[in-house]
Design a protein around this motif. Structure first.
Motif, mmCIF file in Angstrom:
data_model
loop_
_atom_site.group_PDB
_atom_site.id
_atom_site.type_symbol
_atom_site.label_atom_id
_atom_site.label_comp_id
_atom_site.label_asym_id
_atom_site.label_seq_id
_atom_site.Cartn_x
_atom_site.Cartn_y
_atom_site.Cartn_z
ATOM 1 N N ARG A 3 0.733 -1.179 0.094
ATOM 2 C CA ARG A 3 -0.005 0.082 -0.137
ATOM 3 C C ARG A 3 0.744 1.304 0.066
ATOM 4 N NH1 ARG A 3 -4.636 0.877 -1.440
ATOM 5 N NH2 ARG A 3 -5.743 2.633 -0.731
ATOM 6 N N THR A 69 -7.578 0.054 2.137
ATOM 7 C CA THR A 69 -7.823 -0.575 0.747
ATOM 8 C C THR A 69 -8.722 0.814 -0.160
ATOM 9 O OG1 THR A 69 -8.447 -2.610 -0.706
ATOM 10 C CG2 THR A 69 -9.859 -1.759 1.138
ATOM 11 N N GLU A 325 -5.996 -2.873 -7.967
ATOM 12 C CA GLU A 325 -6.523 -3.675 -6.701
ATOM 13 C C GLU A 325 -7.043 -4.903 -7.226
ATOM 14 O OE1 GLU A 325 -7.872 -2.030 -3.213
ATOM 15 O OE2 GLU A 325 -6.010 -0.808 -2.639
#
Length: 350
Positions: A3, A69, A325
């Motif tokens: 991330r 996320t 993602e």
């Protein structure tokens, strides 16, 4: 996939504010304000920001930071076993793409006006003729998408964060210069009275609903547009404090847009309730009749470019993060694919 994180608190504030600050502030807010009674609309709008905007913004930041996320998976990651909140992640993706299907076109219009003023071709500008020209719409849409996804193809700190810091700083400097200039126009007193003095007789249901819509639209809440930036910030930051900073910057830009536009409209006896064409036809007429209008018009539409592009970058970063993602693609590859998809979809609007 590791991330990414923002390099500084300032970067977070500028990115979040940049996503919020855009055409909703400098294009939609002035004509909504003009059509809904000026100061009356301003009063209700500010109340909506405080009562509804701050909680909504803190909520999105909180969800993003908790999930770590993109909005595509944040609901699924936070839901309890047996719940079906994950489906809303797909609505976030669709909402961001749908927004860019028309927003990139509007950003292209603004770039076109800036280029025409810079070239000294501002005398022949017209909103109707511009939107009816396929070549203008498509070419400047392409310019917008290429610039946005080229910047996003670099890493988060070296690309989006760095560019947004410079762009937002330049936007604020340009707006302050233009606002001071407008306050010295002969119609400034009348324009500011209309803009800031509430007429309570004009407040009705449509004004309240319009102000609420504008508050949510300008903050880019409700579609995961701000949650992505919450996922990029560490837990040592107060989300309430950051939300207040973002809303303050967002409101300052909207306020300054009105300071720039309304005194000019009253000085040159132009309609303040012209609607969506207020920015394009009305302001172009203002600068065409003003001493040094080409220079002031170029500066005005340059700040408009910065405002619109900051939102394009913020929302496209959201789209890119979700697609990356989902697929595991690198930034350059994801940028090419997402940019192509946004351009082809926006052609339906252009």
């Amino acid at each position: 996939m590791k991330r990414e994180q923002l390099g500084s608190r300032l970067g977070f504030i500028m990115l979040s504010a940049g996503c919020a600050i855009g055409c909703g502030n400098v294009w939609k807010f002035p004509w909504m304000c003009g059509q809904n009674g000026g100061g009356s609309f301003m009063l209700i709008y500010l109340l909506c920001l405080v009562i509804l905007g701050i909680p909504a913004l803190v909520l999105e930041f909180s969800i993003g930071r908790a999930a770590q996320t993109s909005p595509l998976f944040m609901y699924r990651k936070l839901e309890k076993p047996g719940q079906k909140w994950g489906i809303f992640g797909w609505f976030c993706l669709l909402g961001n793409i749908a927004l860019m299907a028309f927003y990139t076109v509007v950003c292209g219009w603004i770039i076109y006006y800036f280029v025409q003023f810079l070239r000294g071709k501002n005398g022949s500008l017209g909103f109707s003729s511009m939107i009816s020209s396929p070549s203008v719409n498509v070419f400047f849409l392409l310019v917008t998408v290429v610039i946005a996804f080229f910047i996003l193809s670099f890493n988060l700190q070296g690309g989006l964060e760095r560019v947004t810091k410079y762009m937002m700083s330049a936007l604020l400097v340009l707006m302050l210069a233009l606002a001071v200039h407008s306050l010295f126009l002969k119609g400034a007193g009348e324009g500011m009275t209309f803009y800031l003095k509430p007429d309570f007789s004009k407040i009705d249901g449509s004004v309240i609903v319009g102000a609420m819509n504008q508050a949510f639209f300008t903050l880019s809440t409700g579609m995961g547009g701000m949650a992505i930036f919450g996922s990029y910030i560490g837990k040592e930051h107060s989300l309430m404090g950051e939300a207040i900073h973002v809303i303050t910057l967002d409101t300052l830009v909207a306020f300054l847009a009105g300071v720039i536009i309304f005194p000019a409209c009253f000085t040159f006896d132009l309609e303040v309730n012209a609607g969506p064409s207020l920015l394009f036809d009305t302001m172009a007429a203002v600068f065409n009749n003003m001493s040094g209008g080409r220079i002031w018009g170029s500066l005005f539409f340059l700040f408009m470019v910065f405002a619109a592009m900051s939102t394009v970058l913020g929302v496209c970063e959201n789209i890119l993060a979700m697609i990356r993602e989902l697929t595991g693609w690198s930034r350059p590859k994801g940028s090419v694919v997402c940019g192509t998809g946004v351009f082809l979809l926006a052609l339906t609007t252009a």
